[in-house]
Design an enzyme around this catalytic site. Structure first.
Site, mmCIF file in Angstrom:
data_model
loop_
_atom_site.group_PDB
_atom_site.id
_atom_site.type_symbol
_atom_site.label_atom_id
_atom_site.label_comp_id
_atom_site.label_asym_id
_atom_site.label_seq_id
_atom_site.Cartn_x
_atom_site.Cartn_y
_atom_site.Cartn_z
ATOM 1 C CD GLU A 285 -2.568 -1.383 2.550
ATOM 2 O OE1 GLU A 285 -2.922 -0.350 3.115
ATOM 3 O OE2 GLU A 285 -2.805 -2.517 2.976
ATOM 4 C CB CYS A 319 -1.396 7.391 2.000
ATOM 5 S SG CYS A 319 -2.690 6.560 2.908
#
Ligand code: NAD
Length: 517
Positions: A285, A319
């Site tokens: 990720e 993020c």
């Protein structure tokens, strides 16, 4: 129980910070915890062997939060060997028993949540509202993956078909997973992959980011206290070299990584080059270049609120955070003025104060990279606002002022800028397709925001944008486990989505038995 979604799960407990009768006593208890120091060490520790890293607060580097004893190659090898030996018994326990231990860990996390709040603030520079969300997410991960262990790992799945035999599919742990996490969600993203790997019957080497080992160490203490064996989940503190030693170790049977796209590529290369041990799956990720599209039908007040939250909450160190705002040109001047006004009003400062909106960035290298980018923007973009960092904060803390700049095109940004910097691009009516093209052409595909009251615009974007999580008429940060599985595609990650129904199974191997009756 629900056949598709499994057992209903207990919701994590929140904290109503708007209620002074809750907030003020909590702030008092957190102040009383400020003098505590913490220690993190490899679970397989041997005295005197480990290099020491001192952990200080991002908002004031004179404050020592604790020390981490970092893992050496020898310690890693010992840890891996012990984990690999213990793993078959953990796998044989079955989903139900493992779920009970993960649920117990979740309860302990909630009992100790104020210690976690304090560590989030002091070690990671989080504000209290962010810390509350962080602990809730970690608890939700534990309970949700426990429910997934019950759903998928408790009994074999009977397989239908015309063969006339008894066919069954079983999920098993693969062996030892290495779980490497970043500092920006030092508890939630540390806990999530670890919990999933455990749920699936694996042993785990848990490597937190070098900036935030203390909160991870405390989390592991609670997992052990819940009854998860020490050999099965082990803390391996250290920097990227320690991470690399883990991923290249012959006993690593799977890698779950959250962090930058560059590091994910490095790990993928090292896994591909291995000649000993199994072929190893990588769940990665990674970063994003996240946009929000605003058209002229959007509500300006809502846009302002959602943009500010998306770009500046957690000092932009998410993020999912908004980096590039695309505003339709006929409303752009008004929108920009309102957003700039809201940025001006943000309070920068000590994350422990309830009045603070924007805390520090994580460390000196992060501040340096952002300053370089801001200096570049000063030369190549139109400055709308670059707020001031109060002088008293600048000397000992890593603060970066919230800023907004107008650029010509998204193509000018060649990398993710991980902090409180918002870029604005104007788009012309009738050119929505070009905007989507620009966004897709970055190769990233994490989050996308849309502010519009026109259904066909939302449908068009849903069909054409290659992103993992689309947020319409709300901010684009924060994903609720199970309800809003999270994760990107392309340069933003491999999937499966964290907190989603396909996640835990990715940590397992599948075995089929067919019996002629
Ligand atoms: P990073 O890649 O520098 O570090 C992440 C982790 O990898 C740390 O634990 C680090 O020690 C380790 N590491 C570094 N080099 C390694 C190597 N060669 N081998 C093995 N491990 C190594 O990232 P960061 O700066 O800590 O985190 C910020 C990044 O994380 C941003 O790019 C952000 O977008 C991304 N992120 C993504 C998600 C998501 O869900 N997609 C969530 C949070 C953060």
């Amino acid at each position: 129980p629900n056949a598709i979604f499994g057992e209903a799960r207990k919701n994590s407990a929140g904290v109503d910070l708007s209620d002074p009768l809750v907030r003020e006593p909590l702030l008092g208890r957190l102040r009383a915890m400020e003098s505590r120091t913490y220690e993190a060490a490899p679970t397989e520790r041997s005295r005197g062997e480990h290099p020491i890293r001192r952990i200080t607060s991002p908002h004031d580097d004179r404050i020592e939060v604790g020390i981490a004893h970092e893992a050496t190659e020898g310690a890693i090898d010992r840890a891996m060997t012990a984990a690999a030996q213990a793993q078959p018994a953990w796998d044989a326990l079955g989903g139900e028993a493992r779920a009970a231990l993960l649920d117990k860990a979740a309860d302990l996390f909630e009992d100790e949540r104020e210690t976690f709040f304090s560590l989030c603030i002091r070690e990671a520079g989080k504000t209290l509202p962010d810390a509350v969300l962080e602990v809730r997410e970690a608890v939700d991960f534990l309970r949700y993956y426990a429910s997934e262990a019950r759903r998928q790992f408790s009994r074999p799945m009977p397989l239908p078909g015309p063969t006339g035999e008894v066919n069954e599919l079983r999920l098993h742990g693969r062996g030892v997973w290495t779980c490497i996490s970043p500092w920006n969600f030092p508890l939630a993203i540390f806990t999530g992959p670890v919990a999933a790997a455990l749920a699936a019957g694996n042993a785990v080497m848990a490597k937190p980011a070098e900036q935030t080992p203390l909160i991870a160490g405390f989390a592991l203490e609670l997992m052990h206290k819940a009854g998860i064996p020490r050999a099965i989940v082990q803390l391996v503190p250290g920097d990227g070299k320690v991470g690399a030693a883990l991923t290249s170790h012959r006993l690593t049977a799977g890698v779950a990584f959250t962090g930058s796209t560059d590091t994910a590529r490095m790990i993928a290369r090292s896994l591909a080059d291995r000649t000993d041990g199994p072929i190893v799956p990588l769940v990665a990720e990674t970063g994003g270049q996240n946009a929000m599209i605003v058209d002229s039908s959007a509500l300006p007040e809502q846009v302002t609120r959602d943009v500010v939250a998306s770009s500046f909450q957690s000092a932009g160190q998410r993020c999912s955070a908004l980096r590039v705002l695309f505003v339709q040109d006929d409303v752009a001047d008004d929108m920009i003025r309102m957003i700039a006004g809201a940025i001006q009003a943000l309070a920068i400062g000590d994350p422990g104060k309830i009045t603070t909106d924007v805390g520090p960035v994580i460390d000196a290298p992060a501040r340096q990279a952002l300053r370089r980018h801001l200096d570049w923007l000063d030369l190549h973009a139109r400055k709308i606002i670059r707020a001031e960092v109060p002088v008293d904060l600048a000397e000992h803390g890593f603060f970066v002022p919230p800023a907004m700049y107008e650029i010509e095109s998204l193509a000018q940004l060649t990398q993710e800028n991980f902090g409180p910097v918002l870029h604005v691009v104007r788009w012309k009516s009738g050119q929505l397709d070009k905007v989507i093209e620009q966004i897709n052409s970055t190769g990233y595909g994490l989050t996308l925001g849309l502010q519009s009251r026109i259904d066909t615009v939302a449908h068009y974007i849903e069909q054409h944008a290659r992103v993992g999580n689309l947020y319409v008429n709300r901010n684009q940060i924060g994903a609720v486990v199970e309800s809003q599985p999270f994760g990107g595609e392309g340069l933003s990650g491999t999937g499966p989505k964290a907190g989603g129904p396909h996640y835990v199974a990715r940590f397992a191997t599948e075995r089929v038995t067919c019996i002629d009756t």
